[in-house]
Design an enzyme around this catalytic site. Structure first.
Site, PDB file in Angstrom:
ATOM      1  N   TRP A  10       0.822  -1.223   0.000  1.00  0.00           N
ATOM      2  CA  TRP A  10       0.000   0.000   0.000  1.00  0.00           C
ATOM      3  C   TRP A  10       0.851   1.267   0.000  1.00  0.00           C
ATOM      4  O   TRP A  10       0.332   2.375  -0.120  1.00  0.00           O
ATOM      5  CB  TRP A  10      -0.943   0.003   1.206  1.00  0.00           C
ATOM      6  CG  TRP A  10      -1.979  -1.081   1.179  1.00  0.00           C
ATOM      7  CD1 TRP A  10      -2.103  -2.098   0.258  1.00  0.00           C
ATOM      8  CD2 TRP A  10      -3.060  -1.262   2.104  1.00  0.00           C
ATOM      9  NE1 TRP A  10      -3.175  -2.887   0.555  1.00  0.00           N
ATOM     10  CE2 TRP A  10      -3.793  -2.396   1.687  1.00  0.00           C
ATOM     11  CE3 TRP A  10      -3.480  -0.577   3.253  1.00  0.00           C
ATOM     12  CZ2 TRP A  10      -4.921  -2.851   2.369  1.00  0.00           C
ATOM     13  CZ3 TRP A  10      -4.607  -1.043   3.943  1.00  0.00           C
ATOM     14  CH2 TRP A  10      -5.313  -2.153   3.498  1.00  0.00           C
ATOM     15  N   HIS A  94      12.887  -2.458  -1.183  1.00  0.00           N
ATOM     16  CA  HIS A  94      12.077  -1.883  -2.254  1.00  0.00           C
ATOM     17  C   HIS A  94      12.847  -0.733  -2.917  1.00  0.00           C
ATOM     18  O   HIS A  94      13.557   0.019  -2.237  1.00  0.00           O
ATOM     19  CB  HIS A  94      10.743  -1.374  -1.699  1.00  0.00           C
ATOM     20  CG  HIS A  94       9.764  -1.035  -2.781  1.00  0.00           C
ATOM     21  ND1 HIS A  94       9.822   0.158  -3.464  1.00  0.00           N
ATOM     22  CD2 HIS A  94       8.751  -1.742  -3.330  1.00  0.00           C
ATOM     23  CE1 HIS A  94       8.869   0.161  -4.379  1.00  0.00           C
ATOM     24  NE2 HIS A  94       8.196  -0.972  -4.313  1.00  0.00           N
ATOM     25  N   SER A 210       3.648  -2.198 -12.073  1.00  0.00           N
ATOM     26  CA  SER A 210       2.459  -1.938 -12.888  1.00  0.00           C
ATOM     27  C   SER A 210       1.623  -3.191 -13.168  1.00  0.00           C
ATOM     28  O   SER A 210       1.060  -3.352 -14.242  1.00  0.00           O
ATOM     29  CB  SER A 210       2.848  -1.245 -14.205  1.00  0.00           C
ATOM     30  OG  SER A 210       3.407   0.042 -13.936  1.00  0.00           O
ATOM     31  N   GLY A 231       1.434  -2.676  -6.329  1.00  0.00           N
ATOM     32  CA  GLY A 231       1.379  -1.380  -5.668  1.00  0.00           C
ATOM     33  C   GLY A 231       0.023  -0.726  -5.890  1.00  0.00           C
ATOM     34  O   GLY A 231      -0.963  -1.054  -5.232  1.00  0.00           O
ATOM     35  N   GLY A 232      -0.029   0.195  -6.851  1.00  0.00           N
ATOM     36  CA  GLY A 232      -1.232   0.993  -7.099  1.00  0.00           C
ATOM     37  C   GLY A 232      -2.532   0.197  -7.123  1.00  0.00           C
ATOM     38  O   GLY A 232      -3.523   0.589  -6.485  1.00  0.00           O
TER      39      GLY A 232
HETATM   40  P1  PGA Z   1       3.081  -0.535  -8.849  1.00  0.00           P
HETATM   41  O1  PGA Z   1       4.135  -0.754  -7.668  1.00  0.00           O
HETATM   42  O2  PGA Z   1       2.247  -1.780  -8.920  1.00  0.00           O
HETATM   43  O3  PGA Z   1       2.280   0.666  -8.446  1.00  0.00           O
HETATM   44  O4  PGA Z   1       3.868  -0.329 -10.097  1.00  0.00           O
HETATM   45  C1  PGA Z   1       4.736  -1.989  -7.454  1.00  0.00           C
HETATM   46  C2  PGA Z   1       5.663  -1.920  -6.281  1.00  0.00           C
HETATM   47  O5  PGA Z   1       6.301  -0.882  -6.081  1.00  0.00           O
HETATM   48  O6  PGA Z   1       5.803  -2.889  -5.511  1.00  0.00           O
END
Ligand code: PGA
Length: 256
Positions: A10, A94, A210, A231-232
């Site tokens: 998150w 990360h 992504s 992530g998003g």
């Molecule tokens: P994202 O981030 O899915 O928003 O590209 C992935 C992550 O940083 O773990």
């Protein structure tokens, strides 16, 4: 056969009350999905509350970072011992930590050791920058990051690796399934060289960058990819549920 793992990072999103809302949206759907390990990683300040909400749930909890000392005068930091009471997983290395908080490979190495010592399951992230990718250095960067992060670590039981090309994170420009699969195969090979083939075959390796409900199948259909670090899309309950659901369906196809 490795059980797929989908982890939602998150990042620095959601207040405690927003985290409560999101967990309440996610939990009923996530709990119906089997054969996938589901992990959510809210900000530190929400961990205790989310842990309460996940009682008797099959959804598991992770943190996004830790400090490598167990306790002491390190104002503002959170240790492995503190996290071990709250959650099971912890994201380490990360690229946003590397980029904005100057985390180097030796620091990441100490964090991996601290996490494993406390019984936490690290999700260790590696990945190259766009310029490194374009210069054909992906393999050497990823191999180097992995070797340094694991230096002096005798046993990686419980560790998950995540390949996250930096150019794909938060950009909407995901790697292709084939690209990600090739690098993940390399990561597995390096783990095999360091820890033996049995460990390499048992270790889960995720793709991140992504990932959305639209491209999940492209990644999860690849033989080397054991799941995703999202992530998003993990902040939207319907998206995250769809990613986990598709993962379960693909796994059923593989095992049928
Ligand atoms: P994202 O981030 O899915 O928003 O590209 C992935 C992550 O940083 O773990």
């Amino acid at each position: 056969m490795r059980i797929p793992l989908i982890a939602g990072n998150w990042k620095m999103n959601t207040t405690v009350s927003e985290a409560v809302t999101l967990v309440n949206e996610l939990r009923p759907g996530l709990d119906t999905i089997q054969n996938v390990d589901k992990v959510i990683c809210p900000p530190f300040v929400s961990l205790a509350k989310v842990k309460e909400l996940l009682q008797k749930s099959t959804t598991r909890l992770g943190a996004q970072n830790l400090y490598f000392e167990e306790k002491g005068a390190y104002t503002g930091e959170v240790s492995s011992l503190m996290l071990a009471e709250l959650c099971e997983f912890v994201i380490i290395g990360h690229s946003e930590r590397r980029q904005y908080f100057n985390e180097t490979d030796p620091i990441i190495n100490k964090k991996v050791k601290a996490a494993l010592k406390a019984g936490l399951k690290p999700i260790l992230c590696v990945g190259e920058k766009l310029t490194e990718n374009e210069a054909g250095r992906t393999e050497s960067i990823v191999t180097g990051q992995l070797e340094l992060a694991l230096a002096g670590v005798d046993n990686i039981d419980g560790l998950t690796a995540a390949y996250e090309p930096i150019w794909a994170i938060g950009t909407g420009k995901a790697a292709s399934g084939k690209q990600a699969n090739d690098v993940i195969a390399l990561i597995r090979w390096v783990i095999g060289r360091l820890y033996g083939e049995k460990t390499a075959q048992a270790t889960r390796i995720l793709y991140g960058g992504s990932v959305t409900a639209t491209n999940t199948a492209e990644f999860l259909n690849q033989p080397e990819i054991d799941g995703a670090l999202v992530g998003g899309a993990s902040l939207k309950a319907d998206q995250f549920l769809s990613i986990v659901r598709q993962t379960a369906e693909i796994r059923d196809l593989f095992t049928r």
